[in-house]
Design a protein around this motif. Structure first.
Motif, PDB file in Angstrom:
ATOM      1  N   PRO A 243      38.846  32.939  35.281  1.00  0.00           N
ATOM      2  CA  PRO A 243      38.150  32.452  36.480  1.00  0.00           C
ATOM      3  C   PRO A 243      38.832  31.208  37.082  1.00  0.00           C
ATOM      4  O   PRO A 243      38.904  31.052  38.305  1.00  0.00           O
ATOM      5  N   VAL A 244      39.367  30.349  36.203  1.00  0.00           N
ATOM      6  CA  VAL A 244      40.024  29.114  36.662  1.00  0.00           C
ATOM      7  C   VAL A 244      41.351  29.452  37.342  1.00  0.00           C
ATOM      8  O   VAL A 244      41.682  28.927  38.414  1.00  0.00           O
ATOM      9  N   LEU A 245      42.115  30.360  36.719  1.00  0.00           N
ATOM     10  CA  LEU A 245      43.423  30.729  37.283  1.00  0.00           C
ATOM     11  C   LEU A 245      43.262  31.349  38.668  1.00  0.00           C
ATOM     12  O   LEU A 245      44.028  31.046  39.585  1.00  0.00           O
ATOM     13  N   TYR A 246      42.261  32.204  38.811  1.00  0.00           N
ATOM     14  CA  TYR A 246      42.034  32.812  40.131  1.00  0.00           C
ATOM     15  C   TYR A 246      41.542  31.770  41.137  1.00  0.00           C
ATOM     16  O   TYR A 246      41.943  31.772  42.299  1.00  0.00           O
ATOM     17  N   ALA A 247      40.666  30.867  40.684  1.00  0.00           N
ATOM     18  CA  ALA A 247      40.150  29.816  41.580  1.00  0.00           C
ATOM     19  C   ALA A 247      41.283  28.901  42.048  1.00  0.00           C
ATOM     20  O   ALA A 247      41.316  28.464  43.201  1.00  0.00           O
ATOM     21  N   ILE A 275      34.997  26.186  41.199  1.00  0.00           N
ATOM     22  CA  ILE A 275      35.192  27.516  40.591  1.00  0.00           C
ATOM     23  C   ILE A 275      34.067  28.456  41.010  1.00  0.00           C
ATOM     24  O   ILE A 275      34.308  29.611  41.370  1.00  0.00           O
ATOM     25  N   LYS A 276      32.831  27.942  41.009  1.00  0.00           N
ATOM     26  CA  LYS A 276      31.694  28.798  41.383  1.00  0.00           C
ATOM     27  C   LYS A 276      31.732  29.184  42.854  1.00  0.00           C
ATOM     28  O   LYS A 276      31.242  30.242  43.238  1.00  0.00           O
ATOM     29  N   GLU A 277      32.327  28.322  43.683  1.00  0.00           N
ATOM     30  CA  GLU A 277      32.378  28.627  45.125  1.00  0.00           C
ATOM     31  C   GLU A 277      33.579  29.515  45.475  1.00  0.00           C
ATOM     32  O   GLU A 277      33.682  30.017  46.582  1.00  0.00           O
ATOM     33  N   SER A 278      34.488  29.676  44.527  1.00  0.00           N
ATOM     34  CA  SER A 278      35.690  30.489  44.793  1.00  0.00           C
ATOM     35  C   SER A 278      35.413  31.951  44.417  1.00  0.00           C
ATOM     36  O   SER A 278      34.337  32.289  43.946  1.00  0.00           O
ATOM     37  N   LYS A 279      36.423  32.777  44.579  1.00  0.00           N
ATOM     38  CA  LYS A 279      36.287  34.182  44.158  1.00  0.00           C
ATOM     39  C   LYS A 279      36.727  34.357  42.704  1.00  0.00           C
ATOM     40  O   LYS A 279      36.878  35.479  42.221  1.00  0.00           O
ATOM     41  N   GLY A 280      36.958  33.243  42.013  1.00  0.00           N
ATOM     42  CA  GLY A 280      37.496  33.283  40.646  1.00  0.00           C
ATOM     43  C   GLY A 280      36.672  34.120  39.689  1.00  0.00           C
ATOM     44  O   GLY A 280      37.213  34.949  38.939  1.00  0.00           O
ATOM     45  N   ILE A 281      35.332  33.922  39.714  1.00  0.00           N
ATOM     46  CA  ILE A 281      34.475  34.627  38.762  1.00  0.00           C
ATOM     47  C   ILE A 281      34.454  36.124  39.085  1.00  0.00           C
ATOM     48  O   ILE A 281      34.565  36.971  38.200  1.00  0.00           O
TER      49      ILE A 281
END
Length: 323
Positions: A243-247, A275-281
């Motif tokens: 999730p962090v890498l994608y964020a 992270i929560k506001e990104s598409k990471g998760i």
């Protein structure tokens, strides 16, 4: 949501025998190790790894009864897994696991390291006694992979340049290697064809990776009660996960917070919000789903049976934990 209890029905009696045997195997040559073992094997884990070994054993033996060697392999698998958790907790300085005090918090780091070493040594001894060189090689590799995974994880803390490939490699060492190699080993004890053994390895590999990615998503979406540790604690320790890498691809400012190791007031909270506001998760969920589907594809070679069905359902179970 599916529960592991109903999922593991075909091997329920086997898992009960396993838990009793584990406590006996570690047994009390030393009261502190005995106490640590009792504590570890009573902590109520899901027993996913030995369950996979037992399900593969039953799915490949079909009309025949599984052998004492299959059972021993399941016990060895759980021992190796538990040893790795004990060492993990020392490295992470964790006080709780599954809301139960860790061995290092109950006894101290020195005893915990020795208890982990003892479990690895015990499992190696039981492994050698299976008298199957191929199986010994597979599971010895797992013990090496664990160490390599821990070292890679230690070296890559707060490293925002990590690639998804490197993250998956580290996850393979830390989680998937044991499931992959022990699933294959169970097939070999049943004397399956080599293509089937390789497919069982692939199943364990993809299932293990899906499992790890889901766990890494939980660090951001779980609650402290469910996780047994504070939300975001992996990130706080510098573990850079899917999730962090994608964020990071979307929100470059996140890199600043990571590189300075969340040293300023409110850094960690800011990072969690980003992270929560990104598409990471969401993207990490897609990655987990892709791996679970590949696991499912890998075992189309198995003859239909309740155990083979449970192995297939396990790929759904891994993902169902997300919702």
């Amino acid at each position: 949501m599916i529960s592991t209890t109903s999922l593991f029905t075909p091997v329920d009696p086997d898992l009960r025998i396993l838990t009793d045997n584990l406590k006996k195997l570690i047994g009390a040559r030393h009261p502190i190790l005995g106490a640590a073992a009792e504590h570890l094997f009573s902590a109520g884990g899901k027993r996913v790894r030995p369950a996979v070994v037992l399900l593969v054993s039953r799915a490949t033996m079909l009309e025949r009864e599984i052998t004492p060697r299959h059972r021993r392999l399941a016990e060895i698998t759980e021992m190796i897994h538990t040893a790795s958790l004990v060492h993990d907790d020392v490295v992470d300085e964790a006080d709780l696991r599954r809301n139960v005090p860790t061995v290092n918090s109950l006894f101290d780091n020195r005893i915990a390291v020795l208890a982990g070493d003892f479990l690895f040594a015990q499992s190696s001894w039981y492994l050698a006694n299976l008298d199957n060189l191929e199986v010994v090689k597979l599971l010895s590799e797992v013990i090496r992979d664990f160490a390599e995974g821990e070292i890679l994880q230690g070296l890559s803390r707060y490293n925002s340049d990590l690639s998804i490939e490197q993250y998956l490699e580290k996850s393979y060492y830390k989680t998937a290697s044991l499931i992959a190699n022990s699933a294959k080993a169970a097939g070999l004890l049943s004397e399956v064809a080599s293509e089937v053994a390789d497919s069982l390895y692939d199943y364990g590999r993809y299932l293990g990776l899906a499992f790890q990615i889901v766990d890494d998503i939980f660090d951001f979406t779980g609650s402290t009660e469910v996780l047994g540790k504070p939300v975001g604690s992996d990130l706080a320790s510098g573990h850079i996960t899917a999730p962090v890498l994608y964020a990071l691809e979307e929100k470059p400012y996140l890199e600043t917070l990571i590189e300075r190791e969340f040293s300023e007031e409110g850094d960690l909270e800011k990072a969690l919000t980003i992270i929560k506001e990104s598409k990471g998760i969401e993207r990490a969920r897609q990655l987990a789903t892709a791996h679970a589907q590949m696991a499912l594809q890998s075992i189309t070679c198995l003859t239909p049976s309740p155990s083979a069905q449970a192995l297939k359902d396990l790929t759904d179970y891994v993902l169902s934990r997300l919702y």
